[in-house]
Design a protein around this motif. Structure first.
Motif, PDB file in Angstrom:
ATOM      1  N   LYS A  25      34.769  28.880  52.806  1.00  0.00           N
ATOM      2  CA  LYS A  25      35.801  28.846  51.769  1.00  0.00           C
ATOM      3  C   LYS A  25      37.140  29.264  52.377  1.00  0.00           C
ATOM      4  O   LYS A  25      37.236  30.317  52.999  1.00  0.00           O
TER       5      LYS A  25
ATOM      6  N   ASP B 157      36.343  32.656  54.209  1.00  0.00           N
ATOM      7  CA  ASP B 157      34.999  33.196  54.006  1.00  0.00           C
ATOM      8  C   ASP B 157      34.073  32.416  54.930  1.00  0.00           C
ATOM      9  O   ASP B 157      33.716  31.273  54.664  1.00  0.00           O
TER      10      ASP B 157
ATOM     11  N   THR C  43      42.846  33.551  53.506  1.00  0.00           N
ATOM     12  CA  THR C  43      41.533  34.161  53.638  1.00  0.00           C
ATOM     13  C   THR C  43      40.485  33.097  53.937  1.00  0.00           C
ATOM     14  O   THR C  43      40.478  32.024  53.332  1.00  0.00           O
TER      15      THR C  43
ATOM     16  N   GLY D  54      31.637  36.785  56.519  1.00  0.00           N
ATOM     17  CA  GLY D  54      32.232  36.972  55.192  1.00  0.00           C
ATOM     18  C   GLY D  54      33.733  36.771  55.235  1.00  0.00           C
ATOM     19  O   GLY D  54      34.241  35.907  55.943  1.00  0.00           O
ATOM     20  N   GLY D  55      34.461  37.574  54.471  1.00  0.00           N
ATOM     21  CA  GLY D  55      35.896  37.394  54.313  1.00  0.00           C
ATOM     22  C   GLY D  55      36.685  37.800  55.547  1.00  0.00           C
ATOM     23  O   GLY D  55      36.528  38.903  56.070  1.00  0.00           O
TER      24      GLY D  55
END
Length: 295
Positions: A118, A141, A139, A43-44
């Motif tokens: 991302k 992802d 960030t 995830g992030g």
């Protein structure tokens, strides 16, 4: 992996709030590659670059440069792909091409409108810790199957700095607690040869280090056990007192590490037949109000 090349300025690079590399001299030139599997979660994920002037209020050295970039490679393959990061120039600061957000295909790591990796736009913040500081953040992802390292779920650790005179007593109280509850028992067990009681404390740290450095499972545990069983025999361990040992917490307040006044290892011995030293860096996390070794 995090690839770093820098010269001419001081800085910190953080992954998910954890400082993975810091440069404290503006005179040093550094080129290194660091595995960061053990800091990445599904995830992030956040990559931060904090650049410091020589002193408060100064401008950043115009000749300085920092490249801090994340690279990945598919399991079993040698080819690696850049997925993001920062190119910092003292004169123009961040390379403008670094600011763009995008998506990547998770197999070829090519740009793709429907890619599931991302990468966000880069944010820039000035004068944060003190005047003249630049902070950049990006960030990522990243879907992956890495295990979630336990520190992400650990209790928050209050950030108390020794330099804060109003909380200095609180700082030493916490430091004393960690020395008495953790360092003394660990050091005594190592010196007495009771390694079976110590090694489970390092289980998570050893497993994740094997994964991060692509070692065969169990390699780090064997190396650590050998150090504890053989090298310690040749050491005179330095005394442990609460006024010699300090602690630090990471920016995400999840980890605290113990260190001596000169920022060296908390557990340290001097070789009996030579002036050299051997230290054991130890980091901790706090879970359910109890301190646990984390790496």
């Amino acid at each position: 992996e995090l690839k770093l090349h820098s010269f001419g300025t001081r800085y910190d690079v953080l992954v998910n709030g954890i400082t993975v590399h810091g440069e404290r001299s503006s005179r040093e030139q550094t080129t290194i590659k660091l595995p960061v599997n053990h800091w990445i979660k599904s995830g992030g994920n956040i990559l931060d670059l904090i650049v410091y002037p020589k002193k408060k209020g100064d401008s950043i050295n115009e000749q300085s440069k920092i490249k801090a970039e994340l690279y990945v490679r598919n399991a079993g393959e040698k080819e690696e792909y850049r997925i993001g990061g920062f190119v910092f120039n003292g004169v123009g600061h961040l390379d403008k091409t670094s600011y763009d957000g995008y998506r990547l295909n998770p197999e070829t790591f090519e740009y793709s409108d429907d890619g599931i990796i991302k990468v966000s736009d880069v944010t820039e913040t000035k004068d944060t810790e003190f005047e003249g500081v630049y902070e950049f953040s990006q960030t990522f992802d990243i879907p992956n199957n890495l295990p979630l390292w336990q520190f992400f779920e650990s209790d928050d650790v209050a950030k108390i700095k020794y330099e804060d005179e109003s909380r200095r007593d609180e700082f030493w109280e916490l430091s004393s607690q960690m020395v008495q509850d953790l360092l003394f028992p660990i050091q005594e067990a190592i010196l007495s040869g009771d390694l079976d009681s110590v090694m489970p404390l390092f289980e998570e740290r050893n497993r994740e280090t094997d994964q991060a450095f692509y070692k065969e499972p169990g390699t780090t545990e064997k190396e650590l056990r050998y150090t504890f069983s053989e090298d310690v025999k040749d050491l005179n361990m330095k005394p442990l007192t609460e006024k010699q040992i300090g602690y630090t917490s990471e920016k995400n307040e999840k980890l605290a590490g113990l260190y001596r006044g000169n920022r060296s290892s908390a557990l340290m011995g001097v070789y009996k037949d030579s002036p050299g030293t051997l230290g054991f860096p130890i980091m901790f996390r706090m879970q359910d109000g109890k301190w646990i070794i984390s790496r």
